[in-house]
Design a protein around this motif. Structure first.
Motif, PDB file in Angstrom:
ATOM      1  N   UNK A 127     -33.534   4.028   1.243  1.00 44.03           N
ATOM      2  CA  UNK A 127     -33.183   4.710   0.001  1.00 44.03           C
ATOM      3  C   UNK A 127     -33.827   6.082  -0.040  1.00 44.03           C
ATOM      4  N   UNK A 128     -33.237   6.970  -0.817  1.00 47.89           N
ATOM      5  CA  UNK A 128     -33.871   8.267  -1.048  1.00 47.89           C
ATOM      6  C   UNK A 128     -35.137   8.052  -1.874  1.00 47.89           C
ATOM      7  N   UNK A 129     -36.104   8.942  -1.692  1.00 46.11           N
ATOM      8  CA  UNK A 129     -37.369   8.852  -2.429  1.00 46.11           C
ATOM      9  C   UNK A 129     -37.620  10.155  -3.167  1.00 46.11           C
ATOM     10  N   UNK A 130     -37.911  10.034  -4.446  1.00 46.52           N
ATOM     11  CA  UNK A 130     -38.397  11.154  -5.249  1.00 46.52           C
ATOM     12  C   UNK A 130     -39.745  10.733  -5.824  1.00 46.52           C
ATOM     13  N   UNK A 131     -40.785  11.460  -5.489  1.00 48.26           N
ATOM     14  CA  UNK A 131     -42.108  11.132  -6.018  1.00 48.26           C
ATOM     15  C   UNK A 131     -42.234  11.644  -7.451  1.00 48.26           C
ATOM     16  N   UNK A 132     -42.809  10.815  -8.298  1.00 47.36           N
ATOM     17  CA  UNK A 132     -43.089  11.182  -9.693  1.00 47.36           C
ATOM     18  C   UNK A 132     -44.552  10.840  -9.919  1.00 47.36           C
ATOM     19  N   UNK A 133     -45.413  11.849  -9.941  1.00 47.75           N
ATOM     20  CA  UNK A 133     -46.849  11.586  -9.883  1.00 47.75           C
ATOM     21  C   UNK A 133     -47.643  12.647 -10.624  1.00 47.75           C
ATOM     22  N   UNK A 134     -48.867  12.297 -10.954  1.00 44.24           N
ATOM     23  CA  UNK A 134     -49.785  13.267 -11.565  1.00 44.24           C
ATOM     24  C   UNK A 134     -50.590  14.016 -10.516  1.00 44.24           C
ATOM     25  N   UNK A 135     -50.406  13.676  -9.240  1.00 43.74           N
ATOM     26  CA  UNK A 135     -51.232  14.230  -8.165  1.00 43.74           C
ATOM     27  C   UNK A 135     -50.452  15.261  -7.366  1.00 43.74           C
ATOM     28  N   UNK A 136     -50.616  16.531  -7.710  1.00 46.67           N
ATOM     29  CA  UNK A 136     -49.849  17.597  -7.067  1.00 46.67           C
ATOM     30  C   UNK A 136     -50.273  17.850  -5.623  1.00 46.67           C
ATOM     31  N   UNK A 137     -51.468  17.395  -5.238  1.00 44.34           N
ATOM     32  CA  UNK A 137     -52.012  17.778  -3.936  1.00 44.34           C
ATOM     33  C   UNK A 137     -51.351  17.068  -2.761  1.00 44.34           C
TER      34      UNK A 137
END
Length: 248
Positions: free
Chosen positions: A77-87
């Protein structure tokens, strides 16, 4: 066609917010086919999804480790990260992530990511529509479609935008600059923090002690009807506002 989405985040409220944002997006259409609070729960549901909206900080294996595991599937599947960690963005794109969204995620940013996923998977674009233009807002758990014709003004305050109609106010996560592009010529920029519907402007006047901090003790403002509220006009926008009102 519809994108099948798996939500992966250990915080239930974060998953609820993503659900709400997805419900507010109809281009492309999506269906939430599962939720998971950790990588192992997500792994057993991944084959049902076209897209995984994936947090990085998960109990046990991280979202990055899960993405690496998914990448090894015959049809990942395609992955889109949704996170508070920009690094972790560079690592995420090394794992062929379609996008990397940092919390809090706006509807427009999520929609842009969904469109990229749909395009990569060969899903058809939206059908042309003659519907009345609308803005989609979330209100106490409901998703509402407000006709743009009902919007009097939009004003940026802190991290949010207040949308005002004749009856009440709503709070949006969208950036004011993005809204300005979507709304087009029917709205007038009167200040760096405010857009006003041209049809709602009744008066441009100088007002003592107005709210524009750049205007000193006296500044210009527009009166917006039927709310009968005054919004400051910045010095930078004054000439453009005068010209626009004179031409209406």
């Amino acid at each position: 066609m519809t994108l099948r989405v798996l939500l992966v985040d250990d915080e239930m409220l974060a998953r609820l917010r993503l659900r709400s944002l997805l419900e507010a997006i109809d281009d492309p259409r999506t269906e939430v086919v599962g939720e998971a609070a950790d990588a192992q729960e997500a792994w057993v549901q991944a084959d049902a999804a076209d897209l995984v909206l994936l947090d990085i900080a998960l109990p046990g294996a991280s979202g990055l480790a899960l993405a690496r595991r998914l990448l090894a599937l015959p049809q990942p599947p395609a992955v889109v990260f949704v996170t508070a960690h920009a690094e972790h963005a560079l690592t995420a794109f090394d794992l062929e992530a379609v996008d990397y969204l940092t919390k809090p995620v706006s509807r427009d940013r999520l929609q842009a990511a969904l469109r990229r996923v749909a395009q990569r998977r060969g899903l058809p674009g939206p059908e042309p529509s003659g519907d009345v233009p609308v803005l989609v807002v979330s209100d106490r758990g409901r998703v509402l479609r407000l006709p743009v014709s009902e919007v009097l003004y939009l004003k940026a305050e802190l991290k949010y935008v207040t949308l005002r109609t004749a009856d009440r106010s709503y709070v949006l996560d969208d950036a004011l600059a993005d809204l300005e592009q979507r709304l087009g010529d029917g709205f007038l920029r009167v200040h760096r923090n405010a857009l006003v519907a041209r049809a709602a402007v009744r008066e441009l006047a100088r007002r003592a002690g107005d709210v524009d901090p750049d205007a000193g003790g006296e500044g210009w403002a527009v009166r917006v009807a039927p709310a009968d509220e005054w919004l400051a006009v910045s010095r930078r926008q004054l000439a453009a506002v005068r010209q626009a009102l004179a031409g209406d």
